[in-house]
Structures are given as structure tokens and as C-alpha cells.
Design a protein around this motif. Structure first.
Motif, PDB file in Angstrom:
ATOM      1  N   SER A  64     -31.756  34.699 -46.291  1.00 37.58           N
ATOM      2  CA  SER A  64     -32.554  34.639 -45.067  1.00 37.58           C
ATOM      3  C   SER A  64     -31.823  35.145 -43.830  1.00 37.58           C
ATOM      4  CB  SER A  64     -33.025  33.207 -44.798  1.00 37.58           C
ATOM      5  OG  SER A  64     -31.911  32.342 -44.648  1.00 37.58           O
ATOM      6  N   ALA A  65     -30.482  35.265 -43.891  1.00 40.76           N
ATOM      7  CA  ALA A  65     -29.757  35.632 -42.678  1.00 40.76           C
ATOM      8  C   ALA A  65     -28.431  36.312 -42.998  1.00 40.76           C
ATOM      9  CB  ALA A  65     -29.500  34.404 -41.806  1.00 40.76           C
ATOM     10  N   GLU A  88     -39.040  37.059 -41.418  1.00 39.06           N
ATOM     11  CA  GLU A  88     -39.865  36.574 -40.312  1.00 39.06           C
ATOM     12  C   GLU A  88     -39.742  35.065 -40.198  1.00 39.06           C
ATOM     13  OE1 GLU A  88     -44.533  36.718 -38.793  1.00 39.06           O
ATOM     14  OE2 GLU A  88     -43.895  37.807 -40.613  1.00 39.06           O
ATOM     15  N   GLY A  89     -39.451  34.600 -39.007  1.00 35.66           N
ATOM     16  CA  GLY A  89     -39.301  33.170 -38.791  1.00 35.66           C
ATOM     17  C   GLY A  89     -37.937  32.641 -39.155  1.00 35.66           C
ATOM     18  N   ARG A 125     -30.027  26.173 -38.756  1.00 34.31           N
ATOM     19  CA  ARG A 125     -31.309  26.507 -38.133  1.00 34.31           C
ATOM     20  C   ARG A 125     -31.151  27.014 -36.707  1.00 34.31           C
ATOM     21  NH1 ARG A 125     -33.962  20.758 -39.023  1.00 34.31           N
ATOM     22  NH2 ARG A 125     -31.857  20.294 -38.246  1.00 34.31           N
ATOM     23  N   ASP A 126     -30.216  26.419 -35.951  1.00 32.08           N
ATOM     24  CA  ASP A 126     -30.127  26.754 -34.532  1.00 32.08           C
ATOM     25  C   ASP A 126     -28.702  26.942 -34.018  1.00 32.08           C
ATOM     26  OD1 ASP A 126     -29.211  24.137 -34.574  1.00 32.08           O
ATOM     27  OD2 ASP A 126     -31.003  23.297 -33.637  1.00 32.08           O
TER      28      ASP A 126
END
Length: 391
Positions: A64-65, A88-89, A125-126
């Protein structure tokens, strides 16, 4: 209109040539010359989705990243940790962590940044810092835990077994291990120092279950099933869980890598590739042709692996017999892909299908990695780029 019957008829202009086929045909010919599977590239199927934009200190590719650690201009004590979303997202953020020999790991919803002995655990996540520790002497990540060692002036060396997600210390003991491993069940922790002192502990309590002296530990340690396998300069040793009893010891010249392969233990050493029975230490087969071995998911389901020789030739191998199942030609197996380099281009081919997906320019032919449908590689000036490949 006057027609000269003695003049030769005018020639018709040749039909236009579709030059779009030239590149595809040239690619197919090139791959044949390199020994790859024949096939015409599918234009537009390989798409760049992320780039670090500058030199990286460390990188980690997930499904995902893309996570990178990059230097901060004018600040040598810290690095910038970047998360670049590939979907996306997905997650996109940046945070800072101590500089040093940086490694990145994605574990249980966190990004673990180890810089020398300092450890910083970020929320994936952040980028929020969940916890950090900068006073440790060393940090060894094992599963979803970390061994943090300290030099205490009053009490001497000690090590804490700490939960990665929360930073909560589960137990603390004396001593400082240099290497540590969990068994598959997560019940046993094997820790050793370079002097060869080896301890087996219960992960729930830290209680010592067994100890063993192994002379000098100068090689690799791995746990397969109920076997603790230790390689040294010219020997391979197996200990039993849970009592560390010596089961067998064999001579093998300067082992370099070892990994499970079809129920056996595949070892590369100065004489090539060999397979040992982990239960008895018996050598099942040996070959001087291959110098590396791994089991990507594309062939692991068939109980097979991929071996590569010093000349770059790769094959699908049956690890039980050591026999070649299929020729792959010259190239570099990475995950479920075969990468071939020629004339400044990296050609991307499916390991199982042999299908040519396309090519990208300017890639450094070392350090590529895959995660799901993504391929990431170092490029010029120390940067790191990710492409999406068809699967």
C-alpha cells in the motif's frame, strides 16, 4: 490530356510502415538473446506510481505504500521518514527519527524505525509517534517484540523484552544478546552473544529454559521447526528445542546463506549450493553450478525454488532432488518477476508465465524488491522508484 504511351508508368508510393512494431519486435529479439521466454511486451502495462524524488538512506515497499528515510539538509542528527501512498486512500505523511544505520519494518500497523540503537515506532496510518527509545545500547526486533539492551552503570548490562505496538516492557533480564530469534510458535526466544553463549527463554516470562556454549558465534542462526541451526566458519550445527541439545554437526566450507527448501535446508557456501536434511544433517545433494537460491511465491506453491548461477543463468529447481525443472535464462529473480538488464533498460517478465510486461530505463540492477503488484528499484542519484506491474 496528352498521354505518352512510350513513358514507363509511375511507381506507386510504398505503403506506410507501422513503426510501433519495431520496438516490440526488437524487445522480443533481445529477450531471446538474453535467454528469456519469448513474448512481445504489452505497451503501457508498467506504470510508475511513486518516487522518493531524492536519495534515500533506507526504503521499504509494502502493498500500500513506499516508505523511505531521507537526509534532512543541514541536520545530521535526524532523517525524514516519508510514507507515499500507492493506492487510493492509502497513507501519505512524513515524520522525523534519529539518524544512523537506519532500517525500516512494517509490523502490525506500525512502521518501526531502528537507527543504530535508537528505535522509533510510528503509526503507519498517519506517522504519529507511538513511542520511542533513544538510550538503548542495541535494539533487536523479533516478531512483534523488540529486545532493548542497556548499559547501566550501577546494575551492569540488562535487556528488556518490549511490545512493539505499545512500548510496554514485558520483562527484563541481565546480559546483552547480539542476535535473537523466535520460533514459529512465538513461544521460544533464542538469544546469543558473539562469544557463543546461547540462551533459550520462555517469551511469556523471560525464564531461562536452557543454555549452550557454542564457542565463537561468527555465522548465521535460524530456527526451522524444532531445530536451531547455527552456521560457523566451516561447520553447520543443529540444536534441539526446547533443551538446546546438540543433534548433529557437519562440515561445510564457509556457509553464506541458509533457508528452508522443500522440507530440507538449502545452504550456499564456497562450493556452491547444497541441501541438508534438518533432522539428521545428511547432505541430500550438492552442485557447484548455483550460487544462490530462494523460493518466491510464484513457484513455492509447487514446492519449487529458483537458483541462480555465477553467470546470471536462472532455473526453477526441485529442492528435493536438486534437478532443474525449467530454464529461465539469464536475469535476476525478484519476487515473482524476472528482471533482465540490457542497453540501459530493465525488462520485466513474469516468473511463472514468462510474459513480458514491459521495460523501464535507468534502473540500478541491485536492490529491487516487490510487494503485491508493485516493483520498487533504486534509480539514478540514489533515489527509489515504484512501478505497478500487471498480474
Amino acid at each position: 490530356m496528352l498521354i505518352d504511351l512510350d513513358a514507363p508508368p509511375a511507381r506507386r508510393p510504398p505503403p506506410p510502415v507501422d513503426r510501433r512494431w519495431f520496438g516490440a519486435v526488437a524487445a522480443a529479439v533481445l529477450l531471446l538473446m538474453l535467454g528469456g521466454a519469448a513474448g512481445v511486451p504489452e505497451p503501457g502495462k508498467v506504470r510508475q506510481v511513486a518516487s522518493s524524488g531524492g536519495a534515500v538512506v533506507a526504503s521499504l515497499l509494502t502493498e500500500s505504500a513506499l516508505y523511505t528515510a531521507q537526509a534532512v539538509t543541514g541536520e545530521n542528527a535526524v532523517v525524514e521518514i516519508w510514507a507515499r501512498s500507492l493506492t487510493e486512500g492509502g497513507e501519505s505523511w512524513s515524520a522525523r527519527a534519529p539518524n544512523g544505520e537506519v532500517t525500516l519494518r512494517s509490523i502490525g500497523g506500525t512502521l518501526v524505525v531502528v537507527s543504530d540503537a535508537a528505535i522509533t515506532v510510528l503509526d503507519a496510518r498517519d506517522g504519529r509517534v507511538r513511542w520511542s527509545e533513544r538510550s538503548a545500547f542495541s535494539a533487536i526486533v523479533v516478531g512483534e517484540r523488540v529486545l532493548l539492551s542497556y548499559d547501566d552503570v550501577e546494575w551492569g548490562a540488562k535487556t528488556t523484552f518490549t511490545d512493539l505496538a505499545s512500548g510496554r516492557k514485558l520483562w527484563s533480564v541481565e546480559g546483552q544478546p547480539d542476535v535473537a530469534f523466535l520460533d514459529e510458535s512465538g513461544r521460544y526466544l533464542v538469544a546469543a552473544d558473539y562469544g557463543g553463549h546461547t540462551v533459550l527463554r520462555d517469551t511469556a516470562s523471560g525464564r531461562i529454559l536452557a543454555t549452550r556454549e557454542l564457542d565463537v558465534l561468527d555465522g548465521m542462526v535460524m530456527i526451522i521447526g524444532d531445530r536451531v541451526l547455527v552456521s560457523r566458519a566451516a561447520r553447520l550445527l543443529a540444536l534441539r528445542l526446547p533443551d538446546l541439545e546438540r543433534l548433529w554437526e557437519v562440515t561445510t566450507p564457509f556457509p553464506e546463506t541458509m533457508q528452508p527448501c522443500g522440507g530440507l535446508l538449502c545452504v550456499t557456501d564456497s562450493r556452491g549450493l547444497a541441501a541438508f536434511d534438518p533432522a539428521t544433517g545428511d547432505e541430500r545433494w550438492r552442485t557447484a553450478v548455483w550460487t544462490s537460491y530462494h523460493q518466491p511465491a510464484a513457484v513455492r506453491a509447487d514446492g519449487q525454488g529458483v537458483a541462480v548461477g555465477a553467470d546470471g543463468r536462472a532455473v526453477v529447481l526441485d529442492p528435493v532432488t536438486g534437478r532443474t525443472v525449467r530454464e529461465l535464462g539469464r536475469g535476476r529473480p525478484v519476487g515473482d518477476l524476472m528482471l533482465r538488464f540490457a542497453d540501459g533498460q530493465m525488462w520485466i517478465t513474469g516468473l511463472r508465465s514468462g510474459r513480458v510486461m514491459g521495460s523501464v530505463p535507468g534502473v540500478i540492477p541491485f536492490g529491487c524488491t516487490t510487494a503485491g503488484r508493485f516493483l520498487g528499484c533504486p534509480v539514478a542519484a540514489g533515489a527509489f522508484t515504484v512501478w505497478e506491474t500487471p498480474r
